[in-house]
Enzyme design. Structure first.
Site, PDB file in Angstrom:
ATOM      1  N   THR A  71       1.394   5.875   4.793  1.00  0.00           N
ATOM      2  CA  THR A  71       0.505   6.375   5.848  1.00  0.00           C
ATOM      3  C   THR A  71       1.325   7.249   6.796  1.00  0.00           C
ATOM      4  O   THR A  71       2.561   7.203   6.809  1.00  0.00           O
ATOM      5  CB  THR A  71      -0.127   5.222   6.659  1.00  0.00           C
ATOM      6  OG1 THR A  71       0.890   4.612   7.478  1.00  0.00           O
ATOM      7  CG2 THR A  71      -0.752   4.166   5.752  1.00  0.00           C
ATOM      8  N   ASP A  72       0.636   8.019   7.635  1.00  0.00           N
ATOM      9  CA  ASP A  72       1.352   8.812   8.642  1.00  0.00           C
ATOM     10  C   ASP A  72       2.142   7.917   9.583  1.00  0.00           C
ATOM     11  O   ASP A  72       3.239   8.279  10.034  1.00  0.00           O
ATOM     12  CB  ASP A  72       0.366   9.667   9.444  1.00  0.00           C
ATOM     13  CG  ASP A  72      -0.144  10.865   8.652  1.00  0.00           C
ATOM     14  OD1 ASP A  72       0.511  11.263   7.661  1.00  0.00           O
ATOM     15  OD2 ASP A  72      -1.194  11.408   9.025  1.00  0.00           O
TER      16      ASP A  72
ATOM     17  N   GLU B 216      -2.161  -7.483   7.018  1.00  0.00           N
ATOM     18  CA  GLU B 216      -0.830  -7.465   7.618  1.00  0.00           C
ATOM     19  C   GLU B 216      -0.763  -8.439   8.800  1.00  0.00           C
ATOM     20  O   GLU B 216      -1.795  -8.893   9.315  1.00  0.00           O
ATOM     21  CB  GLU B 216      -0.519  -6.029   8.082  1.00  0.00           C
ATOM     22  CG  GLU B 216       0.837  -5.814   8.731  1.00  0.00           C
ATOM     23  CD  GLU B 216       2.008  -6.143   7.824  1.00  0.00           C
ATOM     24  OE1 GLU B 216       2.323  -7.355   7.721  1.00  0.00           O
ATOM     25  OE2 GLU B 216       2.617  -5.217   7.250  1.00  0.00           O
TER      26      GLU B 216
ATOM     27  N   HIS C 143       0.815  -1.217   0.000  1.00  0.00           N
ATOM     28  CA  HIS C 143       0.000   0.000   0.000  1.00  0.00           C
ATOM     29  C   HIS C 143       0.849   1.268   0.000  1.00  0.00           C
ATOM     30  O   HIS C 143       2.044   1.247   0.333  1.00  0.00           O
ATOM     31  CB  HIS C 143      -0.928   0.012   1.219  1.00  0.00           C
ATOM     32  CG  HIS C 143      -0.182  -0.020   2.521  1.00  0.00           C
ATOM     33  ND1 HIS C 143       0.414   1.105   3.074  1.00  0.00           N
ATOM     34  CD2 HIS C 143       0.095  -1.039   3.364  1.00  0.00           C
ATOM     35  CE1 HIS C 143       1.015   0.778   4.208  1.00  0.00           C
ATOM     36  NE2 HIS C 143       0.837  -0.524   4.406  1.00  0.00           N
TER      37      HIS C 143
END
Length: 211
Positions: free
Chosen positions: A14-15, A86, A11
């Site tokens: 992300t933060d 995940e 993916h």
């Protein structure tokens, strides 16, 4: 024997990737950079004019958001799978490795020792995780025998596939990159996995490696 060819994608950013914070099963969305990566990724796949039979995706938001751009540009429906999520990181989830070392040193030590049976206090052991992922991949390979498919998932998932295909095993530290939104090509034929090309980032400006 028919060959199944996979394009595996971690993916977008992300933060929590930026903070090097373990996400596991926690459902963290893409950040602005991650959304842009997903669009560049989808455009790159479209420009290559590759034909894919299906798009299979982890059910977590960050994977679905990444796959949504591909779905739009390639006109492929998303097929979501819980089995492509995940690894469940147990007590590590929501923590950075530095925080884990300070706050749960006994769990951190067993993780660093790569105890293949240790479940990280309520998560998944490495062995259980590998078995889950490769069982799902085997099912997809059989279902799509002779076809080319896309799989959008997570860094840990791609690590299990790479280790299986390369014969590296689970004991050693990772020595290969798993960047956000890169293209990774593997194939399955006659019971064996093979790596064709790994970590192709030609379409990206900036991409973080897996923690």
């Amino acid at each position: 024997m028919h060959t199944t060819r996979f394009c595996l994608i971690r993916h977008g950013e992300t933060d929590w990737n930026r903070e090097r914070r373990l996400q596991g099963h926690l459902d963290i969305p893409l950040n602005t950079q991650g959304m842009a990566q997903a669009e560049r990724l989808a455009t790159a796949l479209q420009r290559q004019q590759l034909q894919f039979a299906a798009l299979h995706v982890s059910e977590l938001t960050r994977a679905r958001q990444t796959a949504a751009a591909i779905s739009r540009q390639l006109a492929l429906p998303l097929h979501t799978h819980a089995a492509l999520k995940e690894r469940h990181y147990g007590a590590f989830q929501g923590r950075t490795f530095d925080e884990a070392r300070e706050q749960i040193p006994h769990v951190y030590r067993l993780h660093q020792e790569r105890d293949l049976h240790f479940d990280l206090q309520g998560g998944e052991s490495l062995l259980a995780f590998q078995q889950r992922i490769m069982h799902c991949m085997q099912q997809l390979a059989t279902h799509h025998a002779g076809q080319q498919i896309l799989v959008v998932s997570h860094g840990g998932v791609l690590e299990m596939v790479y280790r299986t295909a390369s014969g590296k095993g689970l004991s050693g530290a990772r020595d290969f990159p798993i960047p956000n939104a890169a293209l990774n090509w593997v194939n399955y034929q006659d019971g064996s996995w093979h790596i064709e090309k790994w970590a192709d980032q030609a379409h990206l400006d900036d991409s973080l490696d897996e923690v």
